[in-house]
Design a protein around this motif. Structure first.
Motif, short mmCIF file in Angstrom:
data_model
loop_
_atom_site.label_atom_id
_atom_site.label_comp_id
_atom_site.label_asym_id
_atom_site.label_seq_id
_atom_site.Cartn_x
_atom_site.Cartn_y
_atom_site.Cartn_z
N GLU A 85 -5.49 7.59 -3.78
CA GLU A 85 -4.06 7.79 -4.06
C GLU A 85 -3.36 9.28 -3.72
OE1 GLU A 85 -0.74 7.21 -7.74
OE2 GLU A 85 -2.93 6.98 -8.10
N LEU A 137 0.58 -0.55 -0.35
CA LEU A 137 1.52 0.53 0.22
C LEU A 137 2.57 -0.53 0.63
CD1 LEU A 137 -0.65 2.94 2.36
CD2 LEU A 137 0.18 3.22 -0.01
N ASN A 141 -1.04 10.36 -0.65
CA ASN A 141 0.49 10.80 -1.19
C ASN A 141 0.55 12.31 -0.55
OD1 ASN A 141 1.35 9.09 -2.76
ND2 ASN A 141 0.37 9.86 -4.65
N TYR A 165 4.54 4.94 4.63
CA TYR A 165 4.98 3.94 3.78
C TYR A 165 5.66 4.53 2.75
CZ TYR A 165 1.63 0.81 5.85
OH TYR A 165 0.89 -0.13 6.80
N SER A 175 6.75 -0.48 2.71
CA SER A 175 7.89 0.08 3.33
C SER A 175 9.22 -0.76 3.26
CB SER A 175 7.58 0.51 4.68
OG SER A 175 7.58 -0.65 5.59
N LEU A 196 3.79 3.43 -3.24
CA LEU A 196 2.58 3.11 -3.47
C LEU A 196 2.42 2.63 -4.74
CD1 LEU A 196 -0.53 5.44 -2.81
CD2 LEU A 196 -0.18 4.57 -5.15
#
Length: 236
Positions: A90, A124, A94, A104, A126, A107
């Motif tokens: 993660e 993920l 990020n 994206y 969008s 999360l």
């Protein structure tokens, strides 16, 4: 991911009952620490070698210390805490470290999905509606010069591959991400000599469109973070 407070050092005596490890400290006293690794830990335990452990201030914990790092006979570091893999993934996503997973908007962790009562490690998505399902696996098994996964037969891992294939069939992107927590590993491949069914399923998943990524963790007693990609070697 920085260790705070700093890690403490000891010498490994033994691991037992899966979750317990005895460690000898510099003053020759012995403490029992929590081992956050449910796997076989093949080629990861070296009695008499140095280990490092973190300390929790949670008063409810029976064992406040957690096994984090192990040093092997070659001086290489091994990340014992498999629970760190998802957090490291993660953090790297990020921070745009994993270039294949950029672009994206959101999360999420531990989202229910699939037909086999699963939770995806990372989802993920969008604004366009695109989704990417990411299953994270910690790779620590070094044999000769290569890294392998799994280190024991894993029916759970097989289930996760089936779920990822199902997501591809539904038109989504699906990724298997190996987080390499061993400083001596530079390549990763399926351990067909340990779990042939998993290796066969992974080969099938790749042919179906599941993507496989491998990223290596830079480790020190001050902290750990995903730093560079490494090569995944697929079956021919």
């Amino acid at each position: 991911m920085e260790y705070s407070p700093p890690l403490q050092q000891g010498i490994l005596i033994k691991r037992y009952k899966r979750f317990l490890t005895d460690v000898r400290l510099a003053d020759d006293s012995i403490i029992t620490i929590h081992c956050p690794n449910t796997g076989s830990m093949k080629n990861c335990l070296f009695e008499g070698n140095r280990v490092w452990f973190s300390t929790s201030d949670n008063p409810k914990r029976k064992y406040p210390n957690t096994f984090e790092l192990m040093e092997n006979d070659q001086g290489q570091l091994i990340g014992i805490n498999t629970g760190n893999a998802n957090a490291l993934a993660e953090e790297a996503i990020n921070n745009n470290i994993i270039k294949e997973l950029q672009g994206y908007d959101t999360l999420k962790r531990e989202v229910k999905y699939g037909d086999e009562n699963s939770r995806i490690d990372i989802l993920l998505s969008s604004q366009s509606g695109a989704k990417c399902y990411i299953e994270v696996k910690s790779c620590t098994l070094l044999e000769q010069t290569g890294g392998y996964f799994p280190d024991a037969v894993t029916t759970r891992g097989q289930k996760h591959l089936r779920e990822l294939m199902a997501m591809v069939q539904q038109g989504h992107r699906a990724v298997l991400l190996f987080v390499v927590q061993h400083s001596g590993i530079s390549t990763v491949k399926a351990a067909s000599h340990i779990d042939q069914q998993y290796a066969d399923l992974l080969h099938e998943a790749i042919n179906m469109g599941v993507e496989v990524l491998a990223y290596k963790v830079a480790m020190s007693t001050k902290g750990v973070n995903i730093e560079t990609s490494c090569k995944f070697i697929s079956m021919s």
